[in-house]
Every structure is written in C-alpha cells, then in structure tokens.
Design a protein around this motif. Structure first.
Motif: not given
Length: 338
Positions: A326-328, A239-248, A254-259, A330-338
């Motif tokens: 990446v839509i996380s 759902t829309f609220e699940d977008l919190v699973k996406i990092d910055s 997403l902001l670059r392509v959405c209306d 909670g899987n450790p493999e989905d965690q991003m390292v910068y």
C-alpha cells in the motif's frame, strides 16, 4: 529476482511469449497464423506485460526447445511491439480488437475485468438490466466490489437484486456464457473505447520516466507557461523519495523482489530518510553489506542512479497495482492496523 528472471518460475504462457518475441516477427507471424483467437489473446496479454527478459532466460528457453540460438539477447515485450507483431499476422481490424481488450481493465476473464471497473461505472450500466441479470453478475465478482456496486444502485433496485441473489439457483452454462458475451460486446468493448486517460496523470507518468536533467528542464518550461499545471503534475508524480509513503511491511516486500545491486546504486543518490527506511528493514548484517557495497562503488553517474531509482519505483508501482503493498496518500482508509 523477479519471476520472469527465474527460469524455474516461468509459466507456459511466459515461455511461449518470450519464444515468439525472440524468434523475430517473420517467424512469429507464421505461428500466430495457425493459432486460435483465445490462444493469441492469452499470449499477447502475456507479451505485453513481460518487460525486460534476461539473455540467460532466453538461452535456457531455447535449450529446452533443443535448438541452437546464435545470438541470444535481451528481448522486451511491450504494447507497441506486440501490436506491431500481431498486425503483420492478423491485420489491423482484428488486432485493434485484441489490443483493446488487453489495454482494458486488468484481468484474464470478463469477470476478472469487471472487478477492476469502478462501482459507479458498473452500476450505471447494470441499472438498466433485469434484476436477475444484475444478481448473476454480482455473484461472479468479488464480494467487496459487489457491495459497492449494490450501494451505487437505486435503492428499490438494489433490494430486488439482493432478494434475487438469495433465491438464485445453479446457473446453466449456456445462460452464463450468453451473459458473458453480452457484457463483452456491449459493455467491456465500449468501456475500452470511451475511457480517456486523465491528461495530467498521463504526463505525470511520462515525467516519472524522464532522467533528472530532462525532468527539471521540461518542468521549468511548463512552469513558465502554467505554474498551476506544473504543480498539479508534480503532485501526481511518484518518485523514489515517495517510497517513504510505504510502510515497513511494504518495504520488506519490495526488498524481496528487487535487485540488490540496483538498490545499492539507487540509494547512492537518496536522502537519509530513504536510506534509513531501507536499512531499517534489512537485517543488521545485510544492511552492513549494502553500506559497504555502496562505499566500494565510489562515485556513480547521475544517469545510473536515476535509472536504478526508476527501476525500484516501477517495482513498487507494480506491487501496489497487485495489492501486495500500500502506498499511502494520507487517506485514512490507507492506514494499516496490525
């Protein structure tokens, strides 16, 4: 603005697909009748993924072809409309084969498609082939996927395959074509026929596309019959609220392509966490403009908010499918390292 809404970014295939949909089934049928199978497959695959195309793009397309369009409007390319159009031109038997390939694993070529088949399924098929053939196939797919396939093969066989890959010489085109045809005939076609979608995932996607009132109604009825099934579907829904699973970085993509107009409507009905997530990834000036735009809109119908939120969710899913965000879960493999 998406690629298909910017006329300058349209590919030749996209233009052809939009043109064929816009001129109607009768005229498009005549054109399909004079095309080669590969051309039909390429255009059909593009049609099926077009989604909604604005009337401005349609008008510009017809202007380019130096024709007058009396009533340009929105056209929608879907699996169903594409299949209906092709059936008139080619007959049911031939169309089933084409649509089967389109609906199969994503990818333009057989090798692309193999890269989207799970390593277990691909290894299960390849383990019955000669090591040299397996080596050839693995040399044509991405290395990360090939490594997983090798790990899924019996140990003795995987070692032999590695040795064959080490000593592999240039492959003649006719040999490569032969292997590709065999894969298409014996593996890809059977895979498309036997793959069965998980019923809970299928219903989760259907529920995702309900408006809020309809979703609440049917979820309530389902809970009365089977609380366990309802909970399982709810967990699979995005759902829309699940977008919190996406990092910055993902939100910025997403902001670059959405209306932005639709985003401001979607945020009208969002939680403070979601609002802060989007505002925090906009510049201070852009965030201020969007907040003012939301305030100036006044009350907005719930249906409009639902539609706008579903639009944003669909874009997020598309970007995730392409590997751009990446839509996380909670899987450790989905965690991003910068």
């Amino acid at each position: 603005m998406s690629a298909k809404d910017d006329y300058r970014k349209l590919t030749g295939l996209q233009k052809a697909a939009i043109f064929l949909i816009a001129i109607g089934e009768e005229q498009a049928t005549k054109l399909f009748n004079v095309m080669e199978d590969d051309e039909i497959k390429d255009i059909s695959a593009t049609m099926s993924n077009l989604g909604q195309v604005s009337s401005d793009v349609v008008e510009r397309l017809f202007t380019e072809f130096s024709e007058q369009m009396s009533a340009a409007g929105v056209v929608v390319g879907t699996f169903d409309s594409t299949e209906r159009l092709l059936t008139k031109a080619l007959g049911k038997g031939k169309v089933d084969s084409i649509m089967e390939e389109i609906r199969g694993p994503a990818g333009r070529t057989t090798w692309d498609k193999l890269g989207n088949v799970s390593e277990e399924v691909l290894a299960s098929f390849l383990k019955n082939e000669y090591p040299q053939t397996i080596a050839l196939v693995l040399s044509k797919i991405k290395s990360d996927h090939a490594s997983k396939v090798i790990m899924s093969l019996p140990e003795d066989l995987s070692t032999e395959v590695i040795m064959r890959m080490l000593t592999m010489e240039a492959i003649k085109k006719d040999v490569l074509d032969g292997v590709e045809k065999t894969l298409k005939r014996e593996f890809m076609s059977n895979l498309a026929k036997t793959q069965r979608r998980d019923s809970y995932q299928m219903l989760a996607e259907i529920f995702n596309n309900f408006d809020r009132a309809t979703e609440t109604k049917y979820m309530g009825k389902l809970e009365e019959r089977s609380a366990e099934a309802a909970e399982r579907i709810r967990k699979l829904m995005f759902t829309f609220e699940d977008l919190v699973k996406i990092d910055s970085f993902g939100i910025q993509a997403l902001l670059r392509v959405c209306d932005k107009e639709k985003l401001s409507v979607a945020l009208k009905g969002a939680s403070e966490d979601i609002k802060n997530l989007f505002f925090g990834n906009l510049s201070e000036r852009a965030a201020k403009i969007m907040k003012e735009d939301m305030a100036n809109k006044g009350p907005v119908r719930l249906k409009e908010v639902d539609e706008a939120q579903q639009y944003i969710v669909n874009i997020a899913k598309d970007l995730a499918a392409k590997g751009e965000i990446v839509i996380s879960e909670g899987n450790p493999e989905d965690q991003m390292v910068y």
